[in-house]
Design an enzyme around this catalytic site. Structure first.
Site, short mmCIF file in Angstrom:
data_model
loop_
_atom_site.label_atom_id
_atom_site.label_comp_id
_atom_site.label_asym_id
_atom_site.label_seq_id
_atom_site.Cartn_x
_atom_site.Cartn_y
_atom_site.Cartn_z
N LYS A 199 0.83 -1.03 -0.15
CA LYS A 199 -0.16 -0.07 -0.09
C LYS A 199 0.93 1.31 0.02
O LYS A 199 0.72 2.07 -0.84
CB LYS A 199 -0.75 -0.10 1.10
CG LYS A 199 -1.79 1.14 1.19
CD LYS A 199 -2.78 0.92 2.39
CE LYS A 199 -3.52 2.42 2.76
NZ LYS A 199 -4.66 2.16 3.86
N GLU A 205 10.57 -4.67 4.33
CA GLU A 205 10.74 -6.10 3.88
C GLU A 205 10.52 -6.20 2.48
O GLU A 205 11.01 -6.95 1.69
CB GLU A 205 9.72 -6.84 4.90
CG GLU A 205 10.30 -7.11 6.19
CD GLU A 205 9.25 -5.98 7.19
OE1 GLU A 205 9.21 -4.73 6.59
OE2 GLU A 205 9.19 -6.00 8.22
N GLY A 257 -5.22 -1.67 5.18
CA GLY A 257 -3.93 -3.03 4.38
C GLY A 257 -4.73 -4.27 4.95
O GLY A 257 -4.80 -5.11 3.99
N ARG A 258 -5.28 -4.49 6.08
CA ARG A 258 -5.69 -5.93 6.39
C ARG A 258 -7.02 -6.04 5.85
O ARG A 258 -7.90 -7.22 6.07
CB ARG A 258 -5.64 -6.34 7.98
CG ARG A 258 -6.24 -4.99 8.76
CD ARG A 258 -5.58 -5.00 10.11
NE ARG A 258 -6.25 -3.96 10.98
CZ ARG A 258 -5.80 -2.91 11.06
NH1 ARG A 258 -4.60 -2.68 10.43
NH2 ARG A 258 -6.30 -1.67 12.14
N GLU A 343 -4.44 -6.80 15.01
CA GLU A 343 -3.97 -5.62 14.66
C GLU A 343 -5.06 -4.59 14.58
O GLU A 343 -4.75 -3.18 14.93
CB GLU A 343 -3.20 -5.50 13.15
CG GLU A 343 -2.36 -4.06 12.95
CD GLU A 343 -1.70 -4.40 11.64
OE1 GLU A 343 -0.56 -4.81 11.68
OE2 GLU A 343 -2.24 -4.23 10.50
N HIS A 374 -3.90 -33.60 17.71
CA HIS A 374 -2.84 -34.45 17.93
C HIS A 374 -1.71 -33.52 18.67
O HIS A 374 -0.47 -33.95 18.57
CB HIS A 374 -2.57 -35.13 16.92
CG HIS A 374 -3.34 -36.01 16.37
ND1 HIS A 374 -3.70 -37.40 16.83
CD2 HIS A 374 -4.36 -35.91 15.38
CE1 HIS A 374 -4.53 -37.85 16.42
NE2 HIS A 374 -5.03 -37.32 15.55
N LYS A 503 9.47 -0.84 14.15
CA LYS A 503 10.02 -0.44 12.73
C LYS A 503 10.99 0.52 12.82
O LYS A 503 12.25 0.59 12.22
CB LYS A 503 8.85 0.08 11.88
CG LYS A 503 7.84 -0.76 11.28
CD LYS A 503 6.98 -0.22 10.36
CE LYS A 503 5.90 -0.98 9.99
NZ LYS A 503 4.69 -0.45 9.31
#
Ligand code: F6P
Length: 547
Positions: A199, A205, A257-258, A343, A374, A503
């Protein structure tokens, strides 16, 4: 008003805490139907919780006191409800393609539809082989992004694997070079296309991976830039990166963003499953939007799911909730929901700047069943903490030849929620041990280990099959659940200031790790760890170089 309701809810919870959920079914034969709701085939069953008619009434009162209905309409209408960033919240506009929505006096839907048409043109070109790489039609697409620019498309692409008929899709998110290197190693740079999704187009990253991917292409082809597309709302930065504007798909700052999977960020999914199926996914989201706006509260899935969440976290005090898809292709759903929920509602300051009066949203975690059985389900059944569970299950799978697998899967899913609620008493455990021939002290000792306290709550979300439409319904259901919970808590679910400090500090630590600055002024632990990384990292690099 709201405080009085919270107090009544707490009192009701205390008064009913020891009551077995199973007894509620005995008292009310209609419970399974009454404490469930459905929208276009998607069923939410919350009858295996301790919520009774009074709790539901009080919880609905909370939603009313918080003004959920008004804020919901404000969101759909494009009002700037993301107050800390002064923005509208309009991911719903990306899937409600027929309407008109005004932001600052401008109808945004023309732009939404135009961008969708461009995305579809691009996806069709890639899928039909009209967009060619130097070595021929595109065989592999590498999508680079992180957080909301990765989790949504990666989760949905895995979820809809039976519908893949385009090039192979790969997702790279971690700045750990291992992620990019392992992904690119088997690929042919002459047949690979890269989609960079960010965005802001500043996320370190993503930009680091994008530059390294370009270097990888440049080693094999003459014009690596021609094998790139970008998805971003920062068109000046995509230009600066040297990307052809014809291959850049923008979106507005009113898409968080999410919440962005429904628009250009969903491009990798569209390439994988086709524009027509992507539209079916959008239609599923739009159907849930319509349901959320129109259904009365006893039938309103997002509202009910949110009220269940509030009951378990803020009233009963359970710190976590497990999301357990009995659907292998939803393996990334828990990770996706971790960002969406944590978030959005992992905050301790209310939208008006005051301290939150009660706990923020819960820790969300999970894994697909039956694998979780399990592993961690031991703790969920017999540990000292209560973990409310959310099961997701399709009535049928996509493998007709393996229908018996699906029946086993479904039996396990239902058995888990039944076992969590029912438990096993000491008397039952004793009888079990006696039947195995034990007696006396040994019987007593062994029986205690086999007691399940039970009365552990869960909800089940049941759908016919995991189709694009159903996935759209499920994702929109969870988005609106987050919105309702956030509104009841008085939070802004659409900012994420909590990711900033890390950050900033990473940025200032990089020169220390590169040896350009000293770690002076930092705490002893960080400085010592940084020094050790430098020493061992450099020493190892020297040795490798010498070898
Ligand atoms: O670090 C958090 C975050 O800002 C998320 O909200 C977002 O989804 C992610 O980073 C990626 O951001 P971008 O799409 O700008 O690269």
């Amino acid at each position: 008003m709201a405080e009085a309701i919270w107090a009544r809810l707490s009192a009701h919870h205390r008064a009913t805490a020891g009551r077995p959920i199973a007894d509620l079914f005995a008292e009310d034969p209609g419970r399974a139907a009454d404490f469930a709701a459905e929208s276009e085939g998607l069923l939410l069953d919350y009858s295996k919780t301790a919520i009774d008619a009074r709790a539901l009434h009080l919880l609905a009162g909370l939603a009313e006191a918080a003004g959920v209905a008004g804020r919901r309409e404000a969101m759909f209408a494009g009002a700037p409800i993301n107050a800390t960033e002064g923005r509208a919240v309009l991911h719903t506009a990306l899937r409600n393609l027929d309407g008109s929505v005004h932001v600052n006096g401008v109808d945004v839907m023309d732009g939404v539809r135009a961008t969708l048409a461009r995305l579809e043109g691009f996806a069709l070109d890639v899928r039909a082989g009209r967009l060619r790489a130097p070595g021929g039609p595109v065989s592999d697409v590498v999508a680079i992004g992180i957080g909301g620019s990765d989790l949504g498309p990666a989760m949905a692409t895995a979820a809809l694997a039976p519908y893949h008929d385009g090039p192979r899709l790969h997702f790279v998110s971690n700045v750990d070079g291992a992620h990019l290197a392992d992904t690119l190693r088997p690929l042919d740079p002459r047949r690979t296309f890269v989609i960079v999704a960010s965005k802001t187009f500043t996320t370190v990253e993503t930009m680091t991976n994008a530059v390294s991917a370009r270097d990888w292409l440049a080693a094999a082809v003459e014009r690596p830039g021609e094998q790139f597309a970008a998805v971003s709302s920062a068109l000046d930065r995509t230009r600066a990166f040297g990307l052809d504007p014809a291959r850049v798909f923008g979106f507005e700052d009113w898409v968080g963003g999410r919440y962005s999977l429904w628009g250009p960020i969903g491009l990798p999914l569209m390439v994988a499953i086709s524009p027509a199926r992507f539209r079916a996914f959008l239609a599923g989201g739009a159907a849930m939007d319509a349901h959320f706006r129109a259904a009365p509260f006893t039938e309103n899935l997002p509202l009910l799911l949110a009220l269940v969440g509030i009951w378990h976290r803020q009233v009963a005090g359970h710190a976590t909730r497990a999301v357990l898809p009995y659907d292998q292709r939803l393996a990334r759903l828990p990770a996706y929901l971790q960002q969406l929920e944590m978030e959005s509602n992992g905050k301790r300051v209310a939208i008006d700047g005051t301290d939150l009066l009660r706990p923020s949203g819960p820790v969300v975690w999970g894994e697909p069943g039956t694998n979780g059985q399990h592993a961690f389900m031991q703790l969920v059944h017999q540990g000292t903490e209560v973990v409310p569970c959310e099961f997701l299950l399709a009535a049928r799978g996509h493998e007709p030849g393996l229908a018996h697998h699906h029946r086993l899967l479904a039996a396990n899913c239902l058995a888990q929620s039944e076992a969590l609620m029912r438990g096993r008493s000491l008397a039952e455990a004793r009888a079990l041990m006696a039947a195995r021939g034990l007696a006396g002290a040994e019987l007593e000792r062994q029986a205690r280990h086999r007691v399940f306290p039970g009365n552990r709550p869960s909800v089940t979300i049941l759908y016919p099959q995991l189709t694009p439409f159903v996935l759209g319904q499920i994702i929109a259901l969870y988005e609106h659940r987050v919105f309702v919970e956030g509104t009841i808590l008085g939070l802004n679910s659409f900012d994420q200031w909590g990711v900033e400090l890390g950050k900033e500090l990473a940025g200032s630590l990089l020169p220390v790790l590169e040896g350009r600055e000293h770690g002076r002024g930092r705490d002893g632990s960080t400085a010592r760890l940084a020094a050790r990384i430098r020493a061992l990292g450099d020493a190892a690099a020297d040795t490798e170089g010498a070898g």
